[in-house]
Design an enzyme around this catalytic site. Structure first.
Site, short mmCIF file in Angstrom:
data_model
loop_
_atom_site.label_atom_id
_atom_site.label_comp_id
_atom_site.label_asym_id
_atom_site.label_seq_id
_atom_site.Cartn_x
_atom_site.Cartn_y
_atom_site.Cartn_z
N GLU A 68 -12.37 3.16 -13.07
CA GLU A 68 -13.59 3.36 -12.28
C GLU A 68 -14.83 3.57 -13.14
O GLU A 68 -15.92 3.14 -12.78
CB GLU A 68 -13.42 4.52 -11.30
CG GLU A 68 -12.47 4.22 -10.14
CD GLU A 68 -11.01 4.35 -10.52
OE1 GLU A 68 -10.73 4.84 -11.63
OE2 GLU A 68 -10.15 3.94 -9.71
N HIS A 137 -7.89 11.75 -0.91
CA HIS A 137 -8.16 10.43 -0.32
C HIS A 137 -8.83 10.54 1.04
O HIS A 137 -8.72 9.63 1.86
CB HIS A 137 -6.87 9.63 -0.16
CG HIS A 137 -6.30 9.07 -1.42
ND1 HIS A 137 -5.63 9.84 -2.33
CD2 HIS A 137 -6.31 7.81 -1.94
CE1 HIS A 137 -5.25 9.07 -3.34
NE2 HIS A 137 -5.64 7.84 -3.13
C1 LIG Z 1 -8.56 6.93 -9.63
C2 LIG Z 1 -7.82 6.08 -8.68
N1 LIG Z 1 -8.12 4.78 -8.59
C3 LIG Z 1 -7.46 3.99 -7.71
C4 LIG Z 1 -6.49 4.51 -6.92
C5 LIG Z 1 -5.77 3.63 -5.91
N2 LIG Z 1 -4.41 3.34 -6.38
C6 LIG Z 1 -3.37 4.10 -6.00
S1 LIG Z 1 -1.96 3.65 -6.77
C7 LIG Z 1 -2.73 2.44 -7.61
C8 LIG Z 1 -1.95 1.56 -8.56
C9 LIG Z 1 -1.41 2.33 -9.70
O1 LIG Z 1 -0.72 1.47 -10.54
P1 LIG Z 1 0.26 2.03 -11.66
O2 LIG Z 1 -0.44 3.07 -12.44
O3 LIG Z 1 0.79 0.87 -12.39
O4 LIG Z 1 1.41 2.76 -10.83
P2 LIG Z 1 2.47 2.12 -9.81
O5 LIG Z 1 1.84 2.12 -8.46
O6 LIG Z 1 2.82 0.78 -10.28
O7 LIG Z 1 3.63 3.07 -9.84
C10 LIG Z 1 -4.08 2.40 -7.29
C11 LIG Z 1 -5.06 1.43 -7.82
C12 LIG Z 1 -6.21 5.88 -7.03
N3 LIG Z 1 -5.31 6.48 -6.26
N4 LIG Z 1 -6.87 6.64 -7.93
#
Ligand SMILES: Cc1ncc(C[n+]2csc(CCOP(=O)(O)OP(=O)(O)O)c2C)c(N)n1
Ligand SMILES: [Mg+2]
Lengths: 333, 334
Positions: A68, A137
């Site tokens: 972000e 959220h």
């Molecule tokens: C700061 C922030 N940005 C975006 C999100 C939305 N979001 C939730 S899970 C996710 C993906 C995370 O990917 P990863 O770290 O690879 O974990 P995985 O879901 O694959 O376990 C996103 C973009 C969030 N919760 N927090």
């Protein structure tokens, strides 16, 4: 609003009105692009970026890493150097991730540079509770943003305004946060096709009444409208003003209404302490003290993070019932 | 500095360890499968990120930790808590939003936590955990105990500035910290190749002046071994390690079927399921004579029974009262 006249209208949900707003911007402004997490291939996690990649291509519809600070910095740097970015910040709560880019760079750069920089950047973000998405959220943090000189902040409560305000925001030559509400995504109403503006900084009287003025922000406009029906049943006529814009705030429309009703109630989903309602009630007593027959009251969330359990979230979010109760208090009934 | 593709060596852990690793993985798998069903039945509100497929990572790492060692988790956090000793009853109660949940119904799936078990919370903020783990590791060193802190984070999270800052500080201060990147190939619906220009997140370790290790996250023995080395190194004061586990989530990003987007192929999902950590490990346990087929079935049955009971408990538990809302905002003790 003249642009909207003579245009064919049809029923559209809030989420697709956002989609159309973005499309109009990308069609009419060659320097515009949208960037954010999962906006391109996935079409956005709420679905309002559907079809953007197909129509505008990957140069103008940009998937970003989960970064972000980087994304908001992209908006600052690109807007200061000739682009008109739309930055998508999936949840409003994530302003915490990029508050420096927002508060110390985006909002202030023009001023610090003595007016030599222009930042026509629009940030779309999703606020609000109601889906058991818990403390990180669900927040309504518009007061954080409205506190920043240089920043504009709007909260469209319905589909018509969402589309028109996204278009106005992107035509504006300042950073504008368009704070959307996830509980409103499926709400439908008539929305014109094509491009039209909803001016930033103008409130809108949603229903007329003589007994008191309700000033509501974002989704709370719908709770206020629901309370109007309940109040009618007990002989109270409330006037509802949809604030629409937090920064700048349309004090004039509110004061004119209070000159007629002599009472005011401010409603928002954010916590009461330090919420924008405090500012509005202070402005009312500065500008309209002589017209008031009662103290300005507020309905807002209690001073707690947003809870997960539906049992608690239900009591947390202001409702038409809590508005009715407060109205009666304001009218000393 | 990156040691590539570690595979489990022949010197086997004890039978007890092998059985515990198995138990952990089965407990996570069954918990998550049932949580997915409960969500589809409307029993669990909000967003539910399930860990099915990645069980070997949490299990292999947690086998080396006691309740005094800290971990930070992610939005996909139930598996970490189960492996750290989380009990089904208060976990399901939390997911159901009941007052008997670990967080009294206030946190839910994305904030599930248990301080007594050394679990500093799932996290709704991607990249939220690593700085906290670094702080916990600092605290361990400050208090001169021998405990470590382990941060779990995803491939997507590895692109957050917070993760970079946490790893750099842990390395600078030589903190008793381990950074476990669970690389499941996707951040939400975006493939790794579309969110970063590297294949191994562990490559970044050399930029922080610390060891980087890649291991097969579908092989619990490989994870157990690699995590063992990293945790031992942290415990004896030699500083942090960046351990990357290549793994896969079988379900969608949120829930079971998710939004129905076609960001990955069914063939790819099947390919990974063929490497299933639990099935593979069970075959091996039988070959090694550590467990019989019958004994394995008994494990599944007893875990299933525990889950049935936990669900009854959660279902019968009361919701929090409205007045609970303002509790816990501040510590009111004097
Ligand atoms: C700061 C922030 N940005 C975006 C999100 C939305 N979001 C939730 S899970 C996710 C993906 C995370 O990917 P990863 O770290 O690879 O974990 P995985 O879901 O694959 O376990 C996103 C973009 C969030 N919760 N927090
Ligand atoms: Mg991932």
């Amino acid at each position: 609003m003249s642009e909207a006249e003579n245009k064919s209208v049809r029923e559209l949900p809030y989420v697709m009105a956002i989609n159309e707003g973005i499309k109009e911007v990308l069609r009419e402004q060659k320097d515009a692009f949208i960037a954010g997490e999962d906006v391109a291939v996935a079409g956005g996690v709420y679905g309002y970026c559907t079809g953007l990649l197909d129509e505008f291509g990957e140069d103008r519809v940009v998937d970003t890493p989960i970064s972000e600070k980087g994304i908001m910095g992209l908006g600052v740097g690109a807007s200061a150097t000739g682009c008109r970015p739309i930055i998508d910040l999936m949840f409003m709560d994530f302003v915490g991730e990029c508050m420096d880019e927002i508060a110390n760079q985006m909002a202030k750069m023009r001023f610090m540079f003595g007016g030599k920089a222009t930042l026509p950047v629009t940030v779309l973000t999703m606020g609000g509770a109601g889906g058991s998405l818990a403390a990180q959220h669900s927040q309504s943090l518009e007061a954080w943003l409205a506190h920043l000189p240089g920043m504009k902040v709007v909260m469209p409560s319905d589909a018509y305004d969402a589309k028109g305000m996204i278009i106005s925001a992107s035509r504006d030559n300042n950073p504008v946060f368009v704070v959307l509400n996830k509980a409103s995504l499926a709400m439908t109403m008539e929305v014109p096709e094509g491009s039209y503006e909803v001016p930033l900084g103008e409130a809108c009287v949603r229903t007329q009444g003589k007994d008191l003025t309700i000033v509501a922000f974002g989704r709370m406009v719908h709770e206020a409208m629901a309370s109007v029906e309940k109040l009618k049943a007990i002989g109270i006529e409330a006037e509802v003003i949809d604030a629409r814009s937090v920064q700048p705030f349309d004090t004039e429309t509110v004061v004119n209404s209070i000159k007629k009703t002599h009472r005011a109630l401010v409603i928002h989903e954010a916590v009461k302490f330090g919420g924008i309602g405090g500012e509005i009630s202070a402005q009312i007593q500065e500008e309209a003290f002589d017209y008031l027959d009662a103290p300005v009251m507020r309905v807002a969330a209690p001073f707690s993070p947003v809870p997960f359990s539906p049992a608690l979230e239900k009591v947390y979010i202001p409702s038409s019932d809590s508005i009715v109760t407060k109205v009666k208090e304001t009218l000393a009934l | 500095m990156v040691a590539k593709k570690k595979n489990a060596k022949s010197n086997l852990p004890s039978q007890k360890v092998l059985q515990e690793l198995h138990m952990k993985m089965v407990r996570i798998r069954r918990f998550e499968e049932r949580a997915g069903k409960m969500m589809e039945d409307g029993k669990i509100p909000g967003a539910l990120h399930l860990y099915v497929g990645q069980e070997a990572v949490a299990s292999g790492v947690m086998q080396h930790l006691s309740n005094k060692d800290w971990i930070t988790s992610t939005h996909r956090g139930h598996g970490h808590l189960v492996a750290k000793g989380g009990e089904f009853k208060p976990m399901f109660a939390e997911l159901f939003g009941r007052s008997t949940g670990y967080c009294r119904g206030k946190g839910g799936s994305m904030h599930i936590s248990n301080m007594d078990l050394g679990m500093l919370g799932a996290n709704g903020i991607v990249g939220g955990g690593p700085p906290i783990a670094m702080g916990a590791a600092f605290s361990n060193r400050f208090k001169k105990n021998k405990n470590v802190a382990v941060a779990f984070f995803g491939d997507g999270a590895s692109n957050e500035g917070s993760v970079h800052e946490a790893i750099n500080m842990a390395s600078l201060y030589k903190l008793p910290c381990v950074f476990v990147c669970e690389n499941n190939g996707y951040g939400e619906y975006t493939a790794q190749s579309r969110h970063q220009a590297i294949v191994d997140v562990a490559d970044r370790a050399s930029g922080y002046g610390m060891p980087g290790v890649v291991c097969d996250g579908m092989d619990v023995m490989a994870v157990y071994e690699a995590a063992g080395e990293a945790i031992e190194r942290a415990r004896k004061g030699s500083g942090p390690t960046l351990l990357e586990c290549k793994t896969y989530r079988y379900y969608d990003h949120v829930g079971v079927r998710g939004m129905g987007l076609t960001y990955r192929t069914d063939e790819e999902v099947e390919e990974w399921k063929n490497k299933d950590a639990i099935e593979g490990f069970e075959k091996r346990l039988i070959q090694l004579g550590v467990m019989t087929k019958k004994k394995i079935e008994n494990v599944h049955a007893s875990v299933g029974k525990d889950i049935d009971e936990a669900i009854i408990f959660a279902n019968e538990s009361p919701y929090p009262m409205p007045e609970d809302l303002l509790d816990n905002v501040y510590n009111e003790e004097t």
